[in-house]
Scaffold this motif. Sequence first.
Motif, mmCIF file in Angstrom:
data_model
loop_
_atom_site.group_PDB
_atom_site.id
_atom_site.type_symbol
_atom_site.label_atom_id
_atom_site.label_comp_id
_atom_site.label_asym_id
_atom_site.label_seq_id
_atom_site.Cartn_x
_atom_site.Cartn_y
_atom_site.Cartn_z
ATOM 1 N N GLN A 1 29.610 20.263 36.185
ATOM 2 C CA GLN A 1 30.724 20.074 37.111
ATOM 3 C C GLN A 1 32.086 20.467 36.552
ATOM 4 O OE1 GLN A 1 29.688 19.437 40.046
ATOM 5 N NE2 GLN A 1 27.626 19.050 39.274
ATOM 6 N N VAL A 2 32.171 20.786 35.271
ATOM 7 C CA VAL A 2 33.473 21.059 34.665
ATOM 8 C C VAL A 2 33.484 22.456 34.053
ATOM 9 C CG1 VAL A 2 33.954 18.621 34.228
ATOM 10 C CG2 VAL A 2 32.791 19.981 32.470
ATOM 11 N N ASP A 3 34.697 22.939 33.767
ATOM 12 C CA ASP A 3 34.868 24.267 33.184
ATOM 13 C C ASP A 3 34.885 24.243 31.662
ATOM 14 O OD1 ASP A 3 35.345 25.948 35.637
ATOM 15 O OD2 ASP A 3 36.903 24.442 35.912
ATOM 16 N N ALA A 4 35.108 23.075 31.079
ATOM 17 C CA ALA A 4 35.138 22.911 29.627
ATOM 18 C C ALA A 4 35.077 21.419 29.345
ATOM 19 C CB ALA A 4 36.400 23.527 29.024
ATOM 20 N N ALA A 5 34.791 21.083 28.088
ATOM 21 C CA ALA A 5 34.698 19.664 27.739
ATOM 22 C C ALA A 5 35.220 19.412 26.339
ATOM 23 C CB ALA A 5 33.252 19.165 27.858
#
Length: 348
Positions: free
Chosen positions: A127-131
């Motif tokens: 769900q995210v572009d980076a973490a």
Amino acid sequence: MYPDRVEKRGVAKRAGIIEVAELAGVSRQTVTRAMNDMPGISAETKKRVLEAAEQLRYRPSRFGRELVQQSTRSLGLVVSDLANPYFSELASEVAKVAIANEWSLVVMEKHPGPESGKEELRALADQVDAAIAYADLAAPDIDSVFGSLPLVLLDTAEQTLDALSPAHPRSALTIDLKPGLGQAIDHLVAGGRSRISLVDIHYPKGESVRSSVYTRLMRERGLEPHVITIESKDDDLAVGRCAVEIALRAPTPPDAIIAFNDLSAFGILKELKVHGVSVPDTCAVVGIDGLRIGVYVEPELTTLRLDFAAFAQLAFDCVVQMTNAPVSKPLPQIRKHAAHQLVVRQST
């Protein structure tokens, strides 16, 4: 860089479903079918779509991210325990940086343990572009959970970083304990302390780095190291109280204790008071973290302070460098370091 990618507000426009379809030579509907494992396409076509998505670092969202502006990006933050002020203060600073740069933030709590939370982490990665993550996982699990997601690991052991697959470069932000611990020991010695103990927590994955750093620093100064090792507990306050029980049973109790962190230092202060041990006259206490609450305990806690704002900014800078990398090149593997600063208060 993919020809249709543009830069806006310092952030490269991410590839979307259109770019994946063009690279794979299929329709948008086919991309949707392939990414959602739907019937109606051949295995060869699905493979081509997935390879194109991997190459462009396209990350679909079941929340319809294609409907929002392409300049909006989302960042995942993984911490161990939001009830611990260390992680809540860090999350607050990461949120400030993300908002200032027009990123949305998703915070996930992963409880300690190499087997906990893997499925939840996979869901977050989708769900995210980076973490940015405190992820106490083995290297193969980090690769299987996060895949090609740009990832900044926080305070991860060097042996884990070395074992990560080169197919998915990771960035890392680590804390160099030596400068701060050296300052703390020198401060205690200057105050006449010589029996300086360190509280360490034994985790299933092994001894913390701080124990070996402390031991080396003590011996460099001609002092005998003494580590009070406590088995991992959910309650860091209890760690501090257990450490005092052990310390006071020694033939020669310590005249200074460096706690595992600020929370365990609060437990140490409490237990020393219960036993009638005066702080700092009989025993000095030093914490590690620099939590804001340290000025509200009695006596105010001397601590090794981590600049949470600077730490969050360093991690976010790594994220930006990774997400702005051209898709035609591997993700950059960035290594940065932070250090504590000694803050002297009443407990020493």
